[in-house]
Write a protein that holds these residues in place. Structure first.
Motif, PDB file in Angstrom:
ATOM      1  N   ALA A   1       0.835  -1.202   0.000  1.00  0.00           N
ATOM      2  CA  ALA A   1       0.000   0.000   0.000  1.00  0.00           C
ATOM      3  C   ALA A   1       0.872   1.255   0.000  1.00  0.00           C
ATOM      4  O   ALA A   1       1.734   1.414   0.864  1.00  0.00           O
ATOM      5  CB  ALA A   1      -0.923  -0.004   1.216  1.00  0.00           C
TER       6      ALA A   1
ATOM      7  N   ALA B   1      -2.128   5.864   1.486  1.00  0.00           N
ATOM      8  CA  ALA B   1      -3.281   5.050   1.094  1.00  0.00           C
ATOM      9  C   ALA B   1      -4.047   4.607   2.339  1.00  0.00           C
ATOM     10  O   ALA B   1      -3.486   4.486   3.421  1.00  0.00           O
ATOM     11  CB  ALA B   1      -2.837   3.824   0.304  1.00  0.00           C
TER      12      ALA B   1
ATOM     13  N   TRP C   1      -6.801  -1.721  -0.733  1.00  0.00           N
ATOM     14  CA  TRP C   1      -6.377  -0.358  -0.433  1.00  0.00           C
ATOM     15  C   TRP C   1      -6.804   0.595  -1.534  1.00  0.00           C
ATOM     16  O   TRP C   1      -7.011   0.201  -2.682  1.00  0.00           O
ATOM     17  CB  TRP C   1      -4.868  -0.259  -0.187  1.00  0.00           C
ATOM     18  CG  TRP C   1      -3.953  -0.719  -1.299  1.00  0.00           C
ATOM     19  CD1 TRP C   1      -3.403  -1.956  -1.440  1.00  0.00           C
ATOM     20  CD2 TRP C   1      -3.481   0.055  -2.423  1.00  0.00           C
ATOM     21  NE1 TRP C   1      -2.609  -2.010  -2.565  1.00  0.00           N
ATOM     22  CE2 TRP C   1      -2.635  -0.779  -3.188  1.00  0.00           C
ATOM     23  CE3 TRP C   1      -3.675   1.364  -2.841  1.00  0.00           C
ATOM     24  CZ2 TRP C   1      -2.007  -0.342  -4.356  1.00  0.00           C
ATOM     25  CZ3 TRP C   1      -3.054   1.815  -3.996  1.00  0.00           C
ATOM     26  CH2 TRP C   1      -2.220   0.972  -4.746  1.00  0.00           C
ATOM     27  N   GLN C   2      -6.949   1.855  -1.145  1.00  0.00           N
ATOM     28  CA  GLN C   2      -7.253   2.932  -2.077  1.00  0.00           C
ATOM     29  C   GLN C   2      -6.302   4.096  -1.790  1.00  0.00           C
ATOM     30  O   GLN C   2      -6.040   4.420  -0.642  1.00  0.00           O
ATOM     31  CB  GLN C   2      -8.697   3.418  -1.913  1.00  0.00           C
ATOM     32  CG  GLN C   2      -9.749   2.411  -2.351  1.00  0.00           C
ATOM     33  CD  GLN C   2     -11.164   2.851  -2.009  1.00  0.00           C
ATOM     34  OE1 GLN C   2     -11.918   2.109  -1.366  1.00  0.00           O
ATOM     35  NE2 GLN C   2     -11.529   4.059  -2.410  1.00  0.00           N
ATOM     36  N   GLN C   3      -5.826   4.709  -2.875  1.00  0.00           N
ATOM     37  CA  GLN C   3      -4.920   5.841  -2.737  1.00  0.00           C
ATOM     38  C   GLN C   3      -5.541   7.145  -3.226  1.00  0.00           C
ATOM     39  O   GLN C   3      -5.367   8.190  -2.606  1.00  0.00           O
ATOM     40  CB  GLN C   3      -3.624   5.572  -3.512  1.00  0.00           C
ATOM     41  CG  GLN C   3      -2.590   6.693  -3.415  1.00  0.00           C
ATOM     42  CD  GLN C   3      -1.384   6.429  -4.281  1.00  0.00           C
ATOM     43  OE1 GLN C   3      -1.480   5.782  -5.323  1.00  0.00           O
ATOM     44  NE2 GLN C   3      -0.232   6.927  -3.862  1.00  0.00           N
TER      45      GLN C   3
ATOM     46  N   ALA D   1      -2.619  12.112  -1.097  1.00  0.00           N
ATOM     47  CA  ALA D   1      -2.545  10.983  -0.170  1.00  0.00           C
ATOM     48  C   ALA D   1      -1.217  10.994   0.574  1.00  0.00           C
ATOM     49  O   ALA D   1      -1.172  10.775   1.796  1.00  0.00           O
ATOM     50  CB  ALA D   1      -2.712   9.665  -0.927  1.00  0.00           C
TER      51      ALA D   1
ATOM     52  N   TRP E   1      -9.309   9.627  -1.009  1.00  0.00           N
ATOM     53  CA  TRP E   1      -9.243   8.219  -1.404  1.00  0.00           C
ATOM     54  C   TRP E   1     -10.453   7.747  -2.199  1.00  0.00           C
ATOM     55  O   TRP E   1     -10.369   6.782  -2.955  1.00  0.00           O
ATOM     56  CB  TRP E   1      -9.109   7.349  -0.155  1.00  0.00           C
ATOM     57  CG  TRP E   1      -8.028   7.798   0.776  1.00  0.00           C
ATOM     58  CD1 TRP E   1      -6.675   7.708   0.578  1.00  0.00           C
ATOM     59  CD2 TRP E   1      -8.203   8.418   2.065  1.00  0.00           C
ATOM     60  NE1 TRP E   1      -5.998   8.232   1.648  1.00  0.00           N
ATOM     61  CE2 TRP E   1      -6.898   8.672   2.584  1.00  0.00           C
ATOM     62  CE3 TRP E   1      -9.297   8.783   2.840  1.00  0.00           C
ATOM     63  CZ2 TRP E   1      -6.690   9.277   3.826  1.00  0.00           C
ATOM     64  CZ3 TRP E   1      -9.104   9.382   4.076  1.00  0.00           C
ATOM     65  CH2 TRP E   1      -7.808   9.621   4.553  1.00  0.00           C
TER      66      TRP E   1
END
Length: 341
Positions: free
Chosen positions: A35, A39, A130-132, A138, A320
């Motif tokens: 990640a 993130a 996960w998301q960034q 971020a 995100w």
């Protein structure tokens, strides 16, 4: 947290904080996660918090701030509250102070620590991702919490040679507070405050977003029907986990020790009271049922799904949110030992 109660009468009941573990406080990982810095890492684990979120139509149960592949992690969680001693265990099974002021609360750990947190009991969550979103914004969030935010260091309770860093708010360590699921108050704002000086995983992520100057994350108001469903599910989840964990003790040690008490029902009432009414001392079910049965009662909070912009939640509420979910993998180099507790 998988075990809420344990001891002489073998009362157990689990995972209030999403994925906190009953064992495996310290250990090593041969590789770190992938990640990126800043993130948000999500997972879906078992336990009563999952019961509550399922009841309101949401999926993710825990959220964490990554400081980069193989690097540190900031998140909010809590260990298992202790069982109260006999004979108090019959009427008030859970240590009310530990239930109200969840430990460790807001913390920063390394990859060894977070791996043991997620997988130290030998199983792990059902799903991770996960998301960034915007990489620049971020990274600002990740760096702001890691380099700029004040913190103190506590000795690990799992290994006294290790330290666990704990970010502080208004000069104090930040506890994990179940009441955040009912009312986040100003916990997601700067400087922010809340009952029990508390926060949970997703309100912390909103706090980090604001702290880094990326804007305020708006909360969501859950309807009365939703919180009624959530309250019932929380009570039932605690009660059922308690009974299933007792096994043959249900008719043996527990019956002998507490012949006139519904210990599992009392445990369910105590946890439901804590989340719905911030009354963590009483096992009288009238407190949470009064909230459940009040047609005007609602809840205002920020959930992991809202942080990620999923379901009914807007995708532009966080840095995100506009991103899709990436697979969480443990593939960065290095063997790291650490503790989450």
């Amino acid at each position: 947290m998988r075990r809420l109660l344990a001891g002489s009468v073998a009362v157990s009941a689990l995972a209030l904080a999403g994925n906190a573990q009953a064992s495996g406080e310290c250990g090593s990982t041969a590789a770190g996660w992938n990640a990126p810095n800043g993130a948000v890492v999500f997972d879906r684990g078992p336990g009563p918090i999952r019961d509550v979120l399922d009841a309101v139509g949401e999926y993710r149960t825990h959220s964490m701030l990554s400081h980069g592949p193989g690097a540190g992690v900031t998140h909010a969680t809590m260990k298992n509250p202790d069982q109260t001693p006999w004979p108090t265990v019959c009427s008030t099974p859970v240590n009310s102070g530990q239930l109200r002021y969840g430990y460790p609360g807001l913390e920063q750990v390394n990859q060894g620590g977070i791996y043991m947190y997620m997988f130290g009991d030998g199983s792990g969550p059902d799903w991770t991702g996960w998301q960034q979103g915007d990489p620049t914004h971020a990274a600002i969030i990740g760096d702001s919490l890691w380099y700029n935010h004040p913190f103190v260091s506590d000795l690990s309770r799992g290994d006294s040679s290790q330290y666990v860093d704990r970010p502080v708010r208004n000069g104090y360590r930040v506890n994990y507070s179940l009441f955040q699921y009912r009312d986040l108050e100003t916990a997601a704002q700067i400087p922010g405050d809340a009952a029990n000086n508390g926060i949970v995983c997703s309100t912390f992520m909103a706090y980090a977003h604001s702290y880094a100057g990326r804007g305020e994350v708006t909360p969501h108001t859950y309807s009365h029907a939703q919180i009624a469903n959530g309250s019932n599910s929380l009570y039932t989840g605690i009660y059922n986990e308690c009974r299933s964990s007792l096994g043959w003790f249900q008719n043996a040690a527990l019956t002998v020790a507490c012949p006139f008490s519904n210990v599992c029902g009392n445990a369910g009432n105590q946890v439901a009271n804590c989340m719905s009414a911030n009354n963590c001392e009483s096992s009288d079910g009238r407190h949470w049922k009064a909230v459940r049965d009040d047609p005007n009662a609602t809840a205002t909070s920020i959930s992991p799904d809202r942080i990620g912009g999923w379901g009914v939640h807007p995708i532009n509420n966080t840095v995100w949110g506009p991103d899709y979910t990436h697979q969480l993998q443990w593939n960065s180099g290095g063997n790291v030992y650490g503790c989450w507790l």
